[in-house]
Design an enzyme around this catalytic site. Structure first.
Site, PDB file in Angstrom:
ATOM      1  N   SER A 145      50.113  61.716  36.770  1.00  0.00           N
ATOM      2  CA  SER A 145      51.337  62.239  36.175  1.00  0.00           C
ATOM      3  C   SER A 145      52.354  61.112  36.070  1.00  0.00           C
ATOM      4  O   SER A 145      52.093  60.103  35.423  1.00  0.00           O
ATOM      5  CB  SER A 145      51.860  63.429  36.994  1.00  0.00           C
ATOM      6  OG  SER A 145      52.867  64.124  36.306  1.00  0.00           O
ATOM      7  N   GLU A 249      46.466  63.017  29.155  1.00  0.00           N
ATOM      8  CA  GLU A 249      46.650  64.403  29.568  1.00  0.00           C
ATOM      9  C   GLU A 249      48.132  64.723  29.479  1.00  0.00           C
ATOM     10  O   GLU A 249      48.967  63.827  29.389  1.00  0.00           O
ATOM     11  CB  GLU A 249      46.139  64.623  30.995  1.00  0.00           C
ATOM     12  CG  GLU A 249      46.824  63.785  32.078  1.00  0.00           C
ATOM     13  CD  GLU A 249      48.114  64.395  32.622  1.00  0.00           C
ATOM     14  OE1 GLU A 249      48.298  65.624  32.531  1.00  0.00           O
ATOM     15  OE2 GLU A 249      48.954  63.633  33.143  1.00  0.00           O
ATOM     16  N   HIS A 319      46.706  68.059  35.045  1.00  0.00           N
ATOM     17  CA  HIS A 319      47.342  68.900  36.056  1.00  0.00           C
ATOM     18  C   HIS A 319      46.473  70.135  36.310  1.00  0.00           C
ATOM     19  O   HIS A 319      46.823  71.269  35.970  1.00  0.00           O
ATOM     20  CB  HIS A 319      48.746  69.291  35.602  1.00  0.00           C
ATOM     21  CG  HIS A 319      49.701  68.150  35.589  1.00  0.00           C
ATOM     22  ND1 HIS A 319      49.587  67.082  34.722  1.00  0.00           N
ATOM     23  CD2 HIS A 319      50.796  67.891  36.354  1.00  0.00           C
ATOM     24  CE1 HIS A 319      50.567  66.220  34.955  1.00  0.00           C
ATOM     25  NE2 HIS A 319      51.306  66.693  35.930  1.00  0.00           N
TER      26      HIS A 319
END
Length: 350
Positions: A145, A249, A319
């Site tokens: 992330s 992502e 995630h």
């Protein structure tokens, strides 16, 4: 995940704080001259350092559970001095989070560094990082992330292969734990592939991959969170993507912004440089309110299919539970028909 202030914070940090990094003559400008810096394999009994280089840790339980995970593996755990600090939505002021990062790399006892969470704010540290210190003390760094910013910058400036995968507050299933052990304790070459269990169904319905363009490709594996990659465009903290395998992502974004970020990668020339493309999961990504938006499928069809390179989506990246632990900077082979990523070299020193 709060990523809205990323671009603004990166700009402010870059203009207001002097850099402690190498001079530009030390940067690796192309994949061809990019040196690979490997950390050492881990052993039970080693010390793991815990840091919070981005978002605030808002519960003590997050720290307790993270420590329990790595103590269960058989490691000793050392906390960063400032992991309980808070400065707005950040886990302390920049100098506090930076201090923990530098301290863990400098500490000879610490063999690996685990980020407790992502969030926002890691990009603020990039101009201040002592890249020479890190190049002299290569260690495992694991996170994803917002930690994408650190992973990209460390590879660009030092050649360190870091790992995109579960943070401390992730759900550590047995699948993730086995992946961690296989990667860091056994140092085995890995093939990353989605689960194929059909359950009680006649065909597989869950965790399917979608082939966007058939074929195989080999290259350096680069990528992470789409917001962070697009936000670093034009900075000194993205490596060269020529002939790379790009994985991405995203989370909690409407598709209009996803489209805008893919457009940024296209305009920056990154999509035209890569040899292969892998998209993971776009968790909690929905259409824009009001007039609606394109679908994720349409976005990928418009930006990726015309590249005529091997590409697929749906990989266990992002995630989600049971996500891959990917060595960023490693040489890999991807197969867009099978939905696999194969490591071609070991990524840790025995």
């Amino acid at each position: 995940m709060d990523k809205r202030t990323f671009l603004k914070s990166l700009g402010l940090a870059a203009t207001s704080i002097p850099s402690l990094s190498f001079g530009k003559e030390d940067f690796f400008e192309t994949i061809e001259n990019q040196k690979k810096l490997l950390a050492s394999i881990l052993q039970k009994g080693d010390t793991i350092g815990l840091i919070a280089p981005a978002g605030v840790i808002d519960t003590e339980e997050s720290i307790v559970l993270t420590k329990e995970i790595f103590e269960t593996f058989g490691f000793k755990v050392k906390e960063g001095k400032h992991i309980r600090s808070r400065y707005g939505n950040l886990a302390g002021k920049d100098e506090e989070r930076l201090s923990d990062l530098h301290s863990m790399f400098a500490d000879k006892e610490v063999k690996a560094i685990i980020c407790i969470r992502g969030g926002a704010g890691a990009s603020r540290l990039l101009p201040q990082i002592d890249y020479k210190l890190i190049s002299q003390n290569p260690k495992v760094l694991l996170g994803y992330s917002d930690i994408t910013a650190l992973i990209m910058a460390l590879f660009k400036k030092t050649g360190l292969i870091s790992f995109h995968g579960a943070v401390g507050i992730s759900t550590w299933s047995n699948t993730v734990a086995k992946s961690f052990e296989n990667q860091f304790l056994l140092n085995n070459p890995v093939v990353f592939a989605n689960p194929t269990d059909k359950g009680d169904n006649f065909i597989q319905y869950k965790e399917r991959i979608t082939t966007l363009k058939s074929g195989q490709a080999e290259g350096t594996l680069l990528g992470g969170n789409l917001t962070l990659i697009s936000g670093l465009c034009g900075s000194d903290y993205l490596p060269d993507f020529t002939n790379a395998i790009l994985f991405l992502e995203e989370v909690d974004e409407n598709i209009e912004r996803v489209d805008r970020m893919f457009c940024q990668l296209k305009l920056a020339g990154i999509l035209d440089q890569i040899k292969g493309f892998i998209f993971g999961k776009c968790t909690d990504c929905g259409p824009t309110a009001g007039y609606g938006s394109l679908t994720l499928e349409q976005v990928l069809n418009e930006y990726i299919r015309p590249l005529e390179i091997p590409a697929y989506s749906g990989a266990m990246i992002g995630h989600i539970a049971n996500q891959f632990i990917l060595p960023v900077g490693a040489k890999v082979r991807m197969d867009a028909d099978k939905g696999t990523i194969t490591l071609l070299d070991k990524v840790l020193k025995d």
